[in-house]
Design an enzyme around this catalytic site. Structure first.
Site, short mmCIF file in Angstrom:
data_model
loop_
_atom_site.label_atom_id
_atom_site.label_comp_id
_atom_site.label_asym_id
_atom_site.label_seq_id
_atom_site.Cartn_x
_atom_site.Cartn_y
_atom_site.Cartn_z
N HIS A 153 -1.27 2.17 15.66
CA HIS A 153 0.16 2.52 15.38
C HIS A 153 1.43 2.22 16.05
CE1 HIS A 153 -3.05 4.22 12.82
NE2 HIS A 153 -2.09 4.45 11.64
N GLU A 209 -3.91 -7.19 3.05
CA GLU A 209 -2.55 -7.74 3.23
C GLU A 209 -2.60 -9.48 3.02
OE1 GLU A 209 -4.47 -5.78 5.14
OE2 GLU A 209 -2.75 -3.89 4.87
N ASP A 245 1.59 -3.22 13.10
CA ASP A 245 -0.21 -3.49 13.19
C ASP A 245 -1.43 -4.68 12.10
OD1 ASP A 245 -0.17 -1.72 15.70
OD2 ASP A 245 0.66 -0.83 14.76
N TYR A 246 -1.09 -4.08 10.96
CA TYR A 246 -1.51 -4.90 9.82
C TYR A 246 -1.19 -6.07 9.66
CZ TYR A 246 -3.50 -0.08 11.22
OH TYR A 246 -3.50 0.95 10.83
N GLU A 269 0.54 -1.15 0.05
CA GLU A 269 0.62 0.15 0.10
C GLU A 269 0.82 1.40 -0.19
OE1 GLU A 269 -1.58 -1.07 3.22
OE2 GLU A 269 -2.71 -3.01 2.47
N GLN A 292 2.26 -2.28 5.18
CA GLN A 292 2.87 -1.39 5.49
C GLN A 292 2.76 -0.64 7.04
OE1 GLN A 292 -0.56 2.38 4.98
NE2 GLN A 292 0.50 2.81 3.07
#
Ligand SMILES: Cc1ncc(C[n+]2csc(CCOP(=O)(O)OP(=O)(O)O)c2C)c(N)n1
Ligand SMILES: [Mg+2]
Length: 803
Positions: free
Chosen positions: A592, A525, A550-551, A494, A547
């Site tokens: 984040h 993801e 956390d993701y 991303e 990115q």
């Protein structure tokens, strides 16, 4: 009807007839295997059975157009397809059921996966690539339904890269991108998010993916009305249909018992995908499950009599046989004769597979029984050992385990004595274990000479007047060098393309290397990971960018179930050396600044996990990994991109070694172990402590998996006699893992004068803002005070209480 098929147009009736009868034989063989396979489970010779009965005919049609270089990514119903492409025979089928650990006998996984999980071998014995263009390929199946989807996207995308990117050595992997990735999935599994994410992404990317849905109206006992809107997957996918104006999918609907229409459908799909790279979806309807879902229950419990009657009549093998007779390819009597022959072949193959599986245990038993007899004569508890021996010899088909249990238990009756018989028994146990354990535990990581641990360190070098630059420049210039020198590398994520990633580590590189190699992708993801996984399985060197750390959780299931197990579940016969790039720790707010490193370390055994403290180290890891042949996750420090680092002059060349810690401050009173963003705070606290006479040694772990291969940390603890592990994960997270490594594997406990401790973040997610950060994560003050407390306890007169 037949004259409409392309096969019929291009070949003579006799040739067509031969093909039809060959197909008939495969269908019957596969069905017989399913029927006998089920019986093997019910009689206890195999543990579990899930078979491809009721799905035979569409798989024959798919196999007809499946070419060398193509890849399958499918699920447990595809035994007929594997037989039709020549990658599964009767003995191998049963070897899988029995869990034969010999990879020659059981090529799918060497007994590691339950039957019905298929794979072909992409690698030579030394771990290097075979020529995938000279064979038909199947990526290794996994059990989580729809888990095959993300990887399928990457397998298809590889063709697009090979067709459109110049300069890649494609000899073993592609002929101008003409290869198709063939997906299969059950109707119910299309309910999974991975299915929809992959379908959308393949439509966007326009890659040669042919997706077959085997629709039998059920997912175990749950009917389509609970699974799929309108109970019809192709109906609701209609919006994806391509037209003159818009690219999309070709969607084909066909009944699974109609041989002719299936052959046509697959020929059409193959042509479209190969030439235009448009994805195709084939909805194969009206399939059945003659024996129900699996050996764990009967379908009579949830299908009514009407349905069961319909299933018997529309069983695809039954319909195929009728069609063969109606069209005069053979008489009923001839087919019955074939059926009879095949029944015998399958029975014989099953027997041979059982002998191959069980004989080695019987052979070892002949070694062991005399040793037990001898041991008994030398034991004060003779009868106990003799009874173990008797029990063992009465087992008709002993397992490996049965032998070891008897041998190990016998030793308990010989405690405290020395005898030749006892040493012989110990020797047998050790040899047997040493030989057996790798059958279950080898190949978690690469065992080739290109494994990541064997790649040697190369230090960064600097001009005399090297500038201090924003650290992201070091990453950018290093990626520039990588893409400039290695055409098979590509990165996607991303915001990774046009703007050169959210932190400018790829600034200007899309312009330089094109939209295929430095690419923006959708917010998805799991399939970003799948793109990387699939492309890496076809010889490319993808860098999949997630990115933020956390993701990674969106991709975690695929990383854990698919990528991390790939080498293990194929016993080293497939690999996917994808690099997963992400950034994390220390920014703002709950999503984040997470640092779930313990979760990752525990779920991702099989993938290297690297936590560089700065961008020079990170760039060095990328360079190391590109020399190696296995996957890794690299977590860059989010707050490090704008910090200054000295500009090296050997981009693309310097390499950070895996599993090597670095002492970044020497000291004698206490060893502080940390990694990533936390290190800057640890260093700060350590420097402040110098002012009160506490000398702390600071060690950067750098690499969580593998961990401190040289066991350097214990050397520090031997000097300081005290240990504190600090990180930003939850209490008991990665810090507990690190502690276990140091205390248990490095035996540091013998050097300790103070209680070894961890200092982690609070249990909750980190709150937003500067104060949220201060009250959620270890601060310099927390670290300072924790160390001071330890020193106060050790020497209260020198370090009186702080508060
Ligand atoms: C993620 C996940 N959830 C649940 C299961 C258990 N399970 C195995 S097969 C299956 C049904 C799948 O049905 P379908 O996709 O229609 O395939 P079919 O077996 O009917 O061919 C389920 C729920 C699983 N393997 N993976
Ligand atoms: Mg189903």
């Amino acid at each position: 009807m037949q004259s409409e098929t392309q096969s019929k147009e291009s070949i003579s009736f006799e040739d067509f007839k031969t093909q039809v009868l060959e197909d008939y034989k495969i269908a019957v063989t596969s069905r017989e295997c399913s029927l006998l396979g089920r019986r093997e489970v019910l009689t206890g010779k195999a543990k579990f059975g899930i078979f491809g009965d009721g799905k035979e005919i569409p798989q024959l049609a798919m196999a007809k157009v499946f070419k060398n270089g193509d890849f399958r990514s499918g699920y447990y119903r595809d035994q007929t397809f594997m037989m039709a492409i020549g990658e599964l025979n009767i003995e191998q089928f049963f070897a899988g059921l029995y869990a034969n650990t010999n990879i020659e006998d059981e090529p799918m996984s060497g007994g590691r996966q339950m039957g019905g999980h298929f794979a072909t071998h992409s690698l030579e014995a030394d771990g290097t690539w075979k020529n995938l263009m000279q064979q038909k390929n199947s990526s290794a199946d996994i059990s989580p339904t729809a888990g095959q989807m993300p990887r399928l996207l990457g397998l298809a995308q590889a063709s697009k890269i090979y067709r459109n990117v110049e300069g890649i050595d494609a000899e073993k992997f592609s002929d101008n991108g003409n290869e198709i990735a063939w997906g299969t999935i059950g109707n119910a599994s299309t309910s999974e998010g991975h299915f929809w994410e992959t379908i959308n992404a393949a439509g966007v990317l326009q890659v040669p993916m042919v997706m077959s849905v085997w629709d039998d109206e059920y997912g175990i006992s749950v009917h389509a009305k609970h699974q799929t809107t309108k109970e019809n997957i192709s109906e609701i996918l209609k919006g994806f249909q391509r037209d003159e104006e818009n690219k999309g999918y070709e969607i084909i609907v066909v009944n699974g018992w109609n041989y002719v229409e299936l052959v046509e459908a697959y020929e059409k799909a193959s042509k479209i995908a190969r030439t235009t790279h448009s994805p195709v979806l084939i909805h194969v309807n009206e399939l059945t499950q003659p024996q129900g879902h699996s050996t764990s229950g009967s379908h009579e419990r949830y299908k009514d009599e009407d349905r069961l009657t319909w299933e018997r009549a529309f069983d695809c093998n039954v319909k195929f046989k009728e069609w063969v007779i109606e069209n005069n390819f053979a008489t009923e009597a001839e087919l019955d004769e074939i059926d009879k022959d095949i029944k015998k072949q399958v029975r014989d193959g099953k027997k041979a597979a059982w002998t191959a599986y069980s004989q080695p245990m019987k052979d070892r038993l002949t070694d062991l029984l005399p040793l037990l007899e001898n041991a008994a004569s030398n034991s004060e508890d003779k009868n106990a050992i003799l009874s173990l021996k008797k029990e063992l010899s009465e087992i008709k088909d002993p397992l490996k385990k049965d032998l070891l249990v008897a041998a190990r238990k016998s030793l308990r009756y010989m405690i405290g004595q020395e005898s030749e018989a006892k040493s012989q028994l110990i020797n047998w146990i050790e040899t047997y274990t040493t030989n057996s354990q790798p059958e279950y535990s080898s190949n978690l990581y690469s065992e080739s000479s290109n494994n990541a641990l064997s790649i040697e360190e190369v230090a960064p070098t600097y001009d005399d007047n090297a500038k201090d630059v924003d650290a992201r420049v070091i990453l950018r210039d290093n990626f520039d060098k990588i893409f400039g020198t290695r055409p098979e590398t590509l990165i996607f994520g991303e915001d990774s393309g046009a703007i050169g990633d959210v932190n400018q580590g790829l600034e200007g590189l899309q312009e330089k290397y094109g939209e295929l190699r430095v690419a923006d992708v959708g917010i998805r993801e799991a399939t970003i990971l799948g793109q990387g996984l699939g492309m890496a399985m076809r010889g490319l060197r993808p860098i999949a960018e997630i990115q933020y750390l956390d993701y990674v959780l969106y991709a975690l299931q695929i990383m854990s179930d698919d990528l991390a197990t790939l080498q293990y579940r194929t016993k080293g016969k497939q690999k996917a050396p994808v690099i997963v790039r992400t950034r994390g720790h220390r920014l703002e707010g709950i999503w984040h600044s997470g640092s779930p490193m313990g979760a990752l370390v525990h779920l991702l055994r099989g993938i290297h996990i690297l936590v560089p403290r700065n961008m020079t180290k990170a760039a060095g890891f990328y360079n190391t990994l590109l020399e190696a042949d296995e996957p890794a996750l690299v977590v860059e420090c989010l707050n490090g991109y704008r910090l200054k680092e000295k500009l090296p002059n050997n981009f693309g060349e310097f390499r950070t070694p895996l599993g090597v810690v670095e002492t970044i401050k020497e000291g004698k009173d206490i060893t502080l172990v940390s990694y990533g963003s936390t290190l800057r705070l640890v260093e700060e606290a350590a420097n402040e402590l110098e002012l009160v006479g506490i000398s702390a040694e600071v060690i950067d772990v750098q690499s969580l998996l593998p961990f401190d291969l040289n066991k350097d940390i214990v050397k520090s603890v031997a000097k300081t006699n005290r240990l504190l592990v600090i990180d930003e994960d939850v209490p008991g997270g990665a810090s507990a893992y690190i502690m276990q490594e140091i205390l248990e594997n490095q035996n540091a406990y013998i050097h300790l004068d103070s209680k070894p401790q961890t200092l982690a973040a609070k249990e909750h997610r980190p709150a937003y803002g500067t104060d949220g950060d201060y009250f959620s994560k270890p601060s310099t003050e927390d670290i300072y005070e924790k160390i001071y407390e330890i020193m106060n306890e050790a020497n209260p007169s020198k370090f009186p209480k702080l508060r």
